[in-house]
Scaffold this motif. Structure first.
Motif, PDB file in Angstrom:
ATOM      1  N   GLY A 108      48.780  51.007  45.362  1.00  0.00           N
ATOM      2  CA  GLY A 108      49.303  52.121  44.590  1.00  0.00           C
ATOM      3  C   GLY A 108      50.326  52.966  45.314  1.00  0.00           C
ATOM      4  O   GLY A 108      50.853  53.928  44.755  1.00  0.00           O
ATOM      5  N   GLY A 109      50.629  52.613  46.569  1.00  0.00           N
ATOM      6  CA  GLY A 109      51.576  53.403  47.362  1.00  0.00           C
ATOM      7  C   GLY A 109      53.012  53.103  46.982  1.00  0.00           C
ATOM      8  O   GLY A 109      53.299  52.252  46.137  1.00  0.00           O
ATOM      9  N   PRO A 110      53.943  53.805  47.618  1.00  0.00           N
ATOM     10  CA  PRO A 110      55.359  53.601  47.298  1.00  0.00           C
ATOM     11  C   PRO A 110      55.837  52.235  47.780  1.00  0.00           C
ATOM     12  O   PRO A 110      55.342  51.695  48.767  1.00  0.00           O
ATOM     13  CB  PRO A 110      56.061  54.724  48.074  1.00  0.00           C
ATOM     14  N   THR A 111      56.820  51.696  47.072  1.00  0.00           N
ATOM     15  CA  THR A 111      57.425  50.429  47.466  1.00  0.00           C
ATOM     16  C   THR A 111      58.429  50.698  48.575  1.00  0.00           C
ATOM     17  O   THR A 111      59.216  51.640  48.493  1.00  0.00           O
ATOM     18  CB  THR A 111      58.119  49.776  46.257  1.00  0.00           C
ATOM     19  N   GLN A 112      58.381  49.881  49.607  1.00  0.00           N
ATOM     20  CA  GLN A 112      59.332  50.017  50.700  1.00  0.00           C
ATOM     21  C   GLN A 112      59.664  48.651  51.270  1.00  0.00           C
ATOM     22  O   GLN A 112      58.940  47.675  51.058  1.00  0.00           O
ATOM     23  CB  GLN A 112      58.784  50.930  51.787  1.00  0.00           C
ATOM     24  N   GLN A 113      60.766  48.582  51.988  1.00  0.00           N
ATOM     25  CA  GLN A 113      61.195  47.321  52.575  1.00  0.00           C
ATOM     26  C   GLN A 113      60.205  46.904  53.648  1.00  0.00           C
ATOM     27  O   GLN A 113      59.896  47.679  54.547  1.00  0.00           O
ATOM     28  CB  GLN A 113      62.588  47.479  53.169  1.00  0.00           C
ATOM     29  N   THR A 114      59.712  45.666  53.561  1.00  0.00           N
ATOM     30  CA  THR A 114      58.759  45.154  54.544  1.00  0.00           C
ATOM     31  C   THR A 114      59.365  44.055  55.413  1.00  0.00           C
ATOM     32  O   THR A 114      58.824  43.765  56.476  1.00  0.00           O
ATOM     33  CB  THR A 114      57.485  44.620  53.854  1.00  0.00           C
ATOM     34  N   SER A 115      60.431  43.429  54.943  1.00  0.00           N
ATOM     35  CA  SER A 115      61.091  42.375  55.718  1.00  0.00           C
ATOM     36  C   SER A 115      62.595  42.413  55.454  1.00  0.00           C
ATOM     37  O   SER A 115      63.020  42.721  54.346  1.00  0.00           O
ATOM     38  CB  SER A 115      60.581  40.992  55.300  1.00  0.00           C
ATOM     39  N   GLU A 116      63.342  42.087  56.478  1.00  0.00           N
ATOM     40  CA  GLU A 116      64.784  41.923  56.328  1.00  0.00           C
ATOM     41  C   GLU A 116      65.254  40.898  57.347  1.00  0.00           C
ATOM     42  O   GLU A 116      65.037  41.062  58.547  1.00  0.00           O
ATOM     43  CB  GLU A 116      65.546  43.230  56.526  1.00  0.00           C
ATOM     44  N   LEU A 117      65.875  39.841  56.857  1.00  0.00           N
ATOM     45  CA  LEU A 117      66.466  38.820  57.702  1.00  0.00           C
ATOM     46  C   LEU A 117      67.963  38.784  57.422  1.00  0.00           C
ATOM     47  O   LEU A 117      68.377  38.805  56.255  1.00  0.00           O
ATOM     48  CB  LEU A 117      65.870  37.450  57.411  1.00  0.00           C
ATOM     49  N   VAL A 118      68.761  38.742  58.465  1.00  0.00           N
ATOM     50  CA  VAL A 118      70.209  38.618  58.326  1.00  0.00           C
ATOM     51  C   VAL A 118      70.622  37.355  59.069  1.00  0.00           C
ATOM     52  O   VAL A 118      70.421  37.245  60.279  1.00  0.00           O
ATOM     53  CB  VAL A 118      70.938  39.855  58.897  1.00  0.00           C
ATOM     54  N   LEU A 119      71.165  36.407  58.309  1.00  0.00           N
ATOM     55  CA  LEU A 119      71.519  35.103  58.862  1.00  0.00           C
ATOM     56  C   LEU A 119      73.014  34.846  58.690  1.00  0.00           C
ATOM     57  O   LEU A 119      73.613  35.295  57.715  1.00  0.00           O
ATOM     58  CB  LEU A 119      70.749  34.000  58.137  1.00  0.00           C
ATOM     59  N   ALA A 120      73.578  34.128  59.645  1.00  0.00           N
ATOM     60  CA  ALA A 120      74.985  33.754  59.580  1.00  0.00           C
ATOM     61  C   ALA A 120      75.091  32.231  59.580  1.00  0.00           C
ATOM     62  O   ALA A 120      74.283  31.544  60.210  1.00  0.00           O
ATOM     63  CB  ALA A 120      75.739  34.323  60.784  1.00  0.00           C
ATOM     64  N   ARG A 121      76.087  31.733  58.860  1.00  0.00           N
ATOM     65  CA  ARG A 121      76.298  30.286  58.833  1.00  0.00           C
ATOM     66  C   ARG A 121      76.820  29.839  60.191  1.00  0.00           C
ATOM     67  O   ARG A 121      77.697  30.472  60.771  1.00  0.00           O
ATOM     68  CB  ARG A 121      77.314  29.928  57.756  1.00  0.00           C
ATOM     69  N   ARG A 122      76.271  28.758  60.689  1.00  0.00           N
ATOM     70  CA  ARG A 122      76.715  28.216  61.987  1.00  0.00           C
ATOM     71  C   ARG A 122      77.747  27.147  61.781  1.00  0.00           C
ATOM     72  O   ARG A 122      77.857  26.530  60.792  1.00  0.00           O
ATOM     73  CB  ARG A 122      75.541  27.604  62.748  1.00  0.00           C
TER      74      ARG A 122
END
Length: 176
Positions: free
Chosen positions: A162-176
């Motif tokens: 019931g708590g607030p929604t927040q960001q739990t994961s973030e991945l930043v990927l670049a093409r090799r």
């Protein structure tokens, strides 16, 4: 009118239908978007495995293999010497409804179902976990590909029931 005229009309009509299905600008745009995921990607980010835990820094590598109306990306994420986990997304695009449906693998509770739509450079997805995570079975995932070699995957959830929604994961990927 000759007897060949109905056949000619049918052939022209069929040609128009085939052209509309294969040359539709909206369909072409979706094919171009899916192609953005092709290749090998690597990068890092943060993942919060449980509501009470601190986010962990991870490094990931993923290989994207798009096909007609489909994105498949499989790889691995690692957190130093703590854990290594296979990850993957397999999404099928339905051109009739404009909807993406598929599966996310990588959670320790098992594969999750994904459903959503694309808006610009992002596919906005609803996650249905197989068992409760942080008190419920739903979360949100956004897969953003800018077409310039950057891929960002974020997950938002509530960390307490019931708590607030927040960001739990973030991945930043670049093409090799």
């Amino acid at each position: 009118m000759t007897t060949a005229a109905p056949h000619l009309i049918a052939a022209v009509s069929l040609s128009c239908i085939v052209t509309a299905l294969t040359c539709n600008p909206l369909r072409a745009a979706e094919i171009d978007f899916l192609e953005r995921f092709r290749g090998t990607w690597s990068g890092s980010g943060k993942v919060q495995r449980e509501g009470a835990s601190q986010p962990r820094q991870v490094t990931c590598s993923v290989t994207g293999s798009p096909a007609e109306n489909r994105i498949s990306a499989q790889g691995t994420c690692r957190a130093a010497l703590i854990f290594s986990r296979p990850i993957g997304v397999d999404l099928v695009y339905d051109p009739r409804s404009g909807t993406y449906r598929g599966t996310y693998t990588g959670s320790r509770i098992g594969p999750a179902q994904l459903t959503g739509t694309r808006s610009g450079d992002a596919v906005n997805l609803r996650i249905e976990w197989p068992r409760p995570v942080n008190g419920d079975t739903q979360a949100a995932m956004v897969i953003r590909n800018d077409g310039q070699g950057m891929l960002r995957i974020t997950v938002a959830d509530n960390l307490t029931p019931g708590g607030p929604t927040q960001q739990t994961s973030e991945l930043v990927l670049a093409r090799r």
